[in-house]
Design a protein around this motif. Structure first.
Motif, PDB file in Angstrom:
ATOM      1  N   ASP A 211       0.812  -1.214   0.000  1.00  0.00           N
ATOM      2  CA  ASP A 211       0.000   0.000   0.000  1.00  0.00           C
ATOM      3  C   ASP A 211       0.847   1.266   0.000  1.00  0.00           C
ATOM      4  OD1 ASP A 211      -2.376  -1.432  -0.019  1.00  0.00           O
ATOM      5  OD2 ASP A 211      -2.516  -1.500   2.162  1.00  0.00           O
ATOM      6  N   THR A 212       2.100   1.166   0.430  1.00  0.00           N
ATOM      7  CA  THR A 212       2.981   2.332   0.455  1.00  0.00           C
ATOM      8  C   THR A 212       4.379   1.916   0.000  1.00  0.00           C
ATOM      9  OG1 THR A 212       3.711   1.974   2.739  1.00  0.00           O
ATOM     10  CG2 THR A 212       1.718   3.298   2.418  1.00  0.00           C
ATOM     11  N   VAL A 213       5.180   2.903  -0.371  1.00  0.00           N
ATOM     12  CA  VAL A 213       6.563   2.636  -0.760  1.00  0.00           C
ATOM     13  C   VAL A 213       7.342   2.103   0.434  1.00  0.00           C
ATOM     14  CG1 VAL A 213       8.702   3.692  -1.549  1.00  0.00           C
ATOM     15  CG2 VAL A 213       6.550   4.313  -2.640  1.00  0.00           C
ATOM     16  N   ALA A 214       7.101   2.657   1.616  1.00  0.00           N
ATOM     17  CA  ALA A 214       7.808   2.187   2.812  1.00  0.00           C
ATOM     18  C   ALA A 214       7.497   0.725   3.094  1.00  0.00           C
ATOM     19  CB  ALA A 214       7.433   3.055   4.013  1.00  0.00           C
ATOM     20  N   GLU A 215       6.230   0.338   2.880  1.00  0.00           N
ATOM     21  CA  GLU A 215       5.859  -1.059   3.108  1.00  0.00           C
ATOM     22  C   GLU A 215       6.492  -1.972   2.059  1.00  0.00           C
ATOM     23  OE1 GLU A 215       4.321  -4.098   5.237  1.00  0.00           O
ATOM     24  OE2 GLU A 215       4.223  -1.977   5.772  1.00  0.00           O
ATOM     25  N   PHE A 216       6.589  -1.483   0.828  1.00  0.00           N
ATOM     26  CA  PHE A 216       7.265  -2.267  -0.209  1.00  0.00           C
ATOM     27  C   PHE A 216       8.705  -2.541   0.186  1.00  0.00           C
ATOM     28  CE2 PHE A 216      10.312  -1.946  -3.711  1.00  0.00           C
ATOM     29  CZ  PHE A 216      10.048  -3.152  -4.356  1.00  0.00           C
ATOM     30  N   TRP A 217       9.431  -1.484   0.603  1.00  0.00           N
ATOM     31  CA  TRP A 217      10.825  -1.688   0.967  1.00  0.00           C
ATOM     32  C   TRP A 217      10.959  -2.629   2.151  1.00  0.00           C
ATOM     33  CZ3 TRP A 217      14.110  -1.101  -2.506  1.00  0.00           C
ATOM     34  CH2 TRP A 217      14.121  -0.021  -3.390  1.00  0.00           C
ATOM     35  N   ARG A 218      10.029  -2.620   3.078  1.00  0.00           N
ATOM     36  CA  ARG A 218      10.106  -3.548   4.203  1.00  0.00           C
ATOM     37  C   ARG A 218      10.035  -4.989   3.698  1.00  0.00           C
ATOM     38  NH1 ARG A 218       5.934  -4.478   9.359  1.00  0.00           N
ATOM     39  NH2 ARG A 218       7.039  -6.312  10.135  1.00  0.00           N
ATOM     40  N   ARG A 219       9.139  -5.265   2.769  1.00  0.00           N
ATOM     41  CA  ARG A 219       8.972  -6.615   2.230  1.00  0.00           C
ATOM     42  C   ARG A 219      10.175  -7.015   1.368  1.00  0.00           C
ATOM     43  NH1 ARG A 219       2.911  -7.868   1.787  1.00  0.00           N
ATOM     44  NH2 ARG A 219       2.010  -6.355   3.225  1.00  0.00           N
ATOM     45  N   TYR A 220      10.536  -6.147   0.450  1.00  0.00           N
ATOM     46  CA  TYR A 220      11.619  -6.426  -0.491  1.00  0.00           C
ATOM     47  C   TYR A 220      12.944  -6.597   0.236  1.00  0.00           C
ATOM     48  CZ  TYR A 220      14.107  -5.826  -4.987  1.00  0.00           C
ATOM     49  OH  TYR A 220      14.883  -5.996  -6.110  1.00  0.00           O
ATOM     50  N   ASP A 221      13.236  -5.694   1.154  1.00  0.00           N
ATOM     51  CA  ASP A 221      14.508  -5.757   1.870  1.00  0.00           C
ATOM     52  C   ASP A 221      14.596  -6.984   2.772  1.00  0.00           C
ATOM     53  OD1 ASP A 221      15.309  -3.447   0.647  1.00  0.00           O
ATOM     54  OD2 ASP A 221      15.058  -2.155   2.402  1.00  0.00           O
ATOM     55  N   SER A 222      13.500  -7.377   3.386  1.00  0.00           N
ATOM     56  CA  SER A 222      13.545  -8.560   4.258  1.00  0.00           C
ATOM     57  C   SER A 222      13.830  -9.822   3.456  1.00  0.00           C
ATOM     58  CB  SER A 222      12.228  -8.702   5.029  1.00  0.00           C
ATOM     59  OG  SER A 222      11.145  -9.052   4.176  1.00  0.00           O
ATOM     60  N   LEU A 223      13.299  -9.895   2.225  1.00  0.00           N
ATOM     61  CA  LEU A 223      13.567 -11.049   1.367  1.00  0.00           C
ATOM     62  C   LEU A 223      15.040 -11.107   0.977  1.00  0.00           C
ATOM     63  CD1 LEU A 223      12.790 -13.433  -0.456  1.00  0.00           C
ATOM     64  CD2 LEU A 223      12.133 -11.773  -2.206  1.00  0.00           C
ATOM     65  N   PHE A 224      15.590  -9.990   0.517  1.00  0.00           N
ATOM     66  CA  PHE A 224      16.980 -10.010   0.056  1.00  0.00           C
ATOM     67  C   PHE A 224      17.973 -10.053   1.205  1.00  0.00           C
ATOM     68  CE2 PHE A 224      14.986  -8.877  -3.926  1.00  0.00           C
ATOM     69  CZ  PHE A 224      15.751  -9.609  -4.824  1.00  0.00           C
TER      70      PHE A 224
END
Length: 280
Positions: A211-224
């Motif tokens: 829903d937000t860019v900050a939430e995207f980075w939380r998901r993406y960064d945790s995966l990588f």
């Protein structure tokens, strides 16, 4: 378009009359590959041994498609980008700042006042992200069964897309065993005692929406953060019901879009090298 891109502190739209083309940010999001890893293969074993004690990320090429509302200003842009190799790019929509080095530019296509150009940059300072997965069942992703080191991909806020199962099931190439060819004897003598397989690359297709860019980075960064750790990983596919030793090899982004109200949609592929694989 004001206030979206800053180059060395200056608003790029105000100073140069440029802005990033729609869906043109995916190169900035894409994670680079590891630098070349040391490997060794053994004829009597499947796959290969890989030194993963301290893998490091390589530099990456960033293609930045720009729209120029006044083609004459391109001269000032190139003049400033030529003043020293590195320049600070701040992408406000991504909440991301990069230090980039221009490497190439394509031909400028122009009408009377509007033009497009794609510039190539090198990101020489890649960083391994930090982050932790969600507690199970808290990410909003209901899909389950695909895991990385026992952590379900839903806990990274990621969906595993169609085609991944087939990539896992696909047979790797066969390793060549010892063979002897005598000049005056037809054919060859081949060590047929057993068949061993090479390692293989598996394309894991993923989707992260937020829903937000900050939430995207939380998901993406945790995966990588999980994928890029030293040592090998364990990938489990529910259709095959087996875990496989693997390591991160690369990433490509097919679609990255910031929708209305800052919602993010990102489709990408993570390539995992399965170091030892056998058919079920």
């Amino acid at each position: 378009m004001k206030g979206k891109l800053f180059i060395d502190g200056a608003d790029a739209y105000v100073k140069y009359g440029i802005f990033v083309e729609k869906q043109g940010l995916k190169g900035l999001v894409q994670m680079p590959a590891f630098k070349k890893l040391d490997t060794i293969t053994w004829p009597e074993h499947d796959g290969e041994e890989v030194d993963l004690t301290a893998p490091v990320l390589d530099a990456k090429v960033v293609q930045l498609p720009l729209v120029i509302v006044d083609a004459k200003r391109a001269e000032l842009l190139f003049n400033d980008l030529s003043n020293g190799a590195y320049h600070e790019f701040k992408f406000m929509e991504l909440n991301k700042t990069c230090r980039l080095r221009m490497t190439a530019n394509n031909a400028l296509t122009r009408n009377v006042k509007l033009g497009k150009i794609t510039l190539s940059f090198s990101d020489d300072f890649p960083k391994v992200p930090t982050g932790s997965p969600y507690p199970k069942g808290k990410s909003g992703v209901t899909q389950s069964g695909y895991t990385l080191d026992g952590v379900d991909f839903s806990q990274f806020g990621a969906y595993v897309l169609d085609g991944t199962d087939m990539a896992v099931r696909k047979l790797p190439n066969v390793q060549s065993a010892l063979s002897v060819s005598v000049p005056n004897v037809a054919g060859v003598t081949y060590d047929a005692e057993s068949v061993k397989f090479q390692s293989k690359d598996v394309a894991v297709s993923l989707l992260i929406k937020a829903d937000t860019v900050a939430e995207f980075w939380r998901r993406y960064d945790s995966l990588f953060a999980a994928l890029l750790k030293p040592d090998s990983r364990r990938f489990r596919c529910p259709d095959v019901k087996m875990e496989y030793d693997c390591h991160y090899k690369g990433c490509s982004i097919s679609k990255f879009e910031i929708l209305r109200q800052t919602r993010v949609w990102c489709e990408f592929t993570v390539t995992l090298a399965f170091t030892s694989w056998r058919a079920v």
